[in-house]
Design a protein around this motif. Structure first.
Motif, short mmCIF file in Angstrom:
data_model
loop_
_atom_site.label_atom_id
_atom_site.label_comp_id
_atom_site.label_asym_id
_atom_site.label_seq_id
_atom_site.Cartn_x
_atom_site.Cartn_y
_atom_site.Cartn_z
N ILE A 111 0.86 -1.18 0.00
CA ILE A 111 0.00 0.00 0.00
C ILE A 111 0.90 1.24 0.00
O ILE A 111 1.82 1.34 0.80
N LYS A 168 1.13 5.33 0.35
CA LYS A 168 0.41 6.48 0.92
C LYS A 168 1.27 7.73 0.74
O LYS A 168 2.50 7.65 0.76
N LYS A 220 -4.11 7.09 1.02
CA LYS A 220 -3.73 6.02 0.10
C LYS A 220 -3.81 6.53 -1.34
O LYS A 220 -4.83 7.08 -1.76
N HIS A 258 -1.99 0.91 -4.66
CA HIS A 258 -1.65 -0.35 -4.01
C HIS A 258 -1.21 -1.35 -5.08
O HIS A 258 -1.47 -1.16 -6.26
N ALA A 301 -5.47 4.39 -6.50
CA ALA A 301 -6.49 4.26 -5.45
C ALA A 301 -7.78 4.98 -5.81
O ALA A 301 -8.85 4.58 -5.37
#
Length: 154
Positions: free
Chosen positions: A56, A58, A64, A67, A77
């Motif tokens: 993931i 960020k 986020k 991923h 995302a």
């Protein structure tokens, strides 16, 4: 006289040690990096995001942005579109605006750190071995987001 000669030899030896150490450090070309905690730092030392061990990605605020799915594809995302492909060995194939693809490769760990290199062999990123698989992908996504650029998505 003998102590004076020993002092001069000691000073010369010390100067040689100091001068050889300065060549080993590269202050002119700092590299972005991902540390053992997944913290992503750009070349200027600014914290730009995070990557987790499960893929993931960020931004610095914790939002986020992408991923890595089960097939190894980097997925946006927001839109759900594929941004590229993260292979098991850390190689990252990404798509650019022109529609072509390019890739980044990852070296084997040396003292726990891997180098991410472009196709010409230039080192672009230092990544902790815990994030070898996703490091190149994370840096690419975060740099694109921070530069407010668009890239071609499949």
């Amino acid at each position: 006289m003998k102590t004076k000669n020993l002092t001069m030899i000691a000073i010369m030896f010390l100067m040689i040690l100091i001068s050889s150490g300065t060549y080993a450090q590269n202050y002119k070309q700092p590299l972005p990096s991902i540390d053992a905690n997944g913290k992503v730092i750009d070349a200027k030392g600014k914290h730009i995001g995070w990557v987790t061990s499960d893929g993931i990605i960020k931004d610095a605020t914790g939002a986020k942005i992408a991923h890595i799915d089960d097939q190894g594809s980097a997925v946006d995302a927001v839109t759900g579109k594929k941004l590229g492909k993260a292979s098991k060995n850390g190689t990252y194939l990404y798509h650019v605006q022109s529609g072509a693809s390019d890739s980044l490769t990852v070296t084997i760990p040396m003292n726990g750190i891997c180098e991410v290199k472009d196709k010409s062999g230039k080192t672009l990123l230092l990544v902790h071995e815990n994030y070898k698989q996703y490091g190149a992908c994370a840096m690419h996504c975060l740099m694109i987001k921070n530069e407010h650029k668009d890239m071609k998505m499949k």
